[in-house]
Design an enzyme around this catalytic site. Structure first.
Site, short mmCIF file in Angstrom:
data_model
loop_
_atom_site.label_atom_id
_atom_site.label_comp_id
_atom_site.label_asym_id
_atom_site.label_seq_id
_atom_site.Cartn_x
_atom_site.Cartn_y
_atom_site.Cartn_z
N ARG A 117 0.84 -1.22 0.00
CA ARG A 117 0.00 0.00 0.00
C ARG A 117 0.86 1.26 0.00
O ARG A 117 0.56 2.23 -0.69
CB ARG A 117 -0.94 0.00 1.21
CG ARG A 117 -2.01 -1.09 1.12
CD ARG A 117 -2.87 -1.13 2.36
NE ARG A 117 -2.03 -1.36 3.54
CZ ARG A 117 -2.38 -1.07 4.78
NH1 ARG A 117 -3.58 -0.56 5.04
NH2 ARG A 117 -1.58 -1.33 5.78
N ASN A 169 -6.11 -2.96 2.65
CA ASN A 169 -5.90 -4.40 2.90
C ASN A 169 -7.24 -5.06 3.18
O ASN A 169 -7.92 -4.72 4.14
CB ASN A 169 -4.98 -4.62 4.10
CG ASN A 169 -3.52 -4.53 3.76
OD1 ASN A 169 -3.14 -4.49 2.60
ND2 ASN A 169 -2.68 -4.48 4.78
#
Length: 89
Positions: free
Chosen positions: A19, A37
């Protein structure tokens, strides 16, 4: 032309900075959205902005950072929505 897509990235993509690196790429390309996530181990990436720049980020997702092992990327178009910045959720 402005576009918006959502991508579901499968593989070893959690716990490897995926990320964070996606956020870096998105900011460098000037696109907005988020990386999240998911509970099933995938990363959901929503990206919105100029078509050419969005396509560059979607292409980058197919390999990701060196720390990740991307196995599959499922990409779906979404209705365009203006987002501010690119956040990690």
């Amino acid at each position: 032309m402005k576009v918006c897509f959502i991508a579901y990235v499968s593989g070893i993509v959690q716990g490897v900075g995926f990320r964070y690196f996606t956020q870096q790429q998105a900011r460098a390309l000037g696109v907005s959205g988020y990386a999240y996530n998911m509970d099933d181990g995938r990363v959901e990436v929503l990206v919105s902005g100029d078509k050419q720049q969005v396509e560059k980020l979607l292409e980058w997702l197919k390999s990701g950072p060196r720390t990740a092992k991307v196995e599959r990327v499922l990409i779906e178009p979404r209705a365009y929505k203006e987002w501010v910045g690119f956040e990690i959720r």
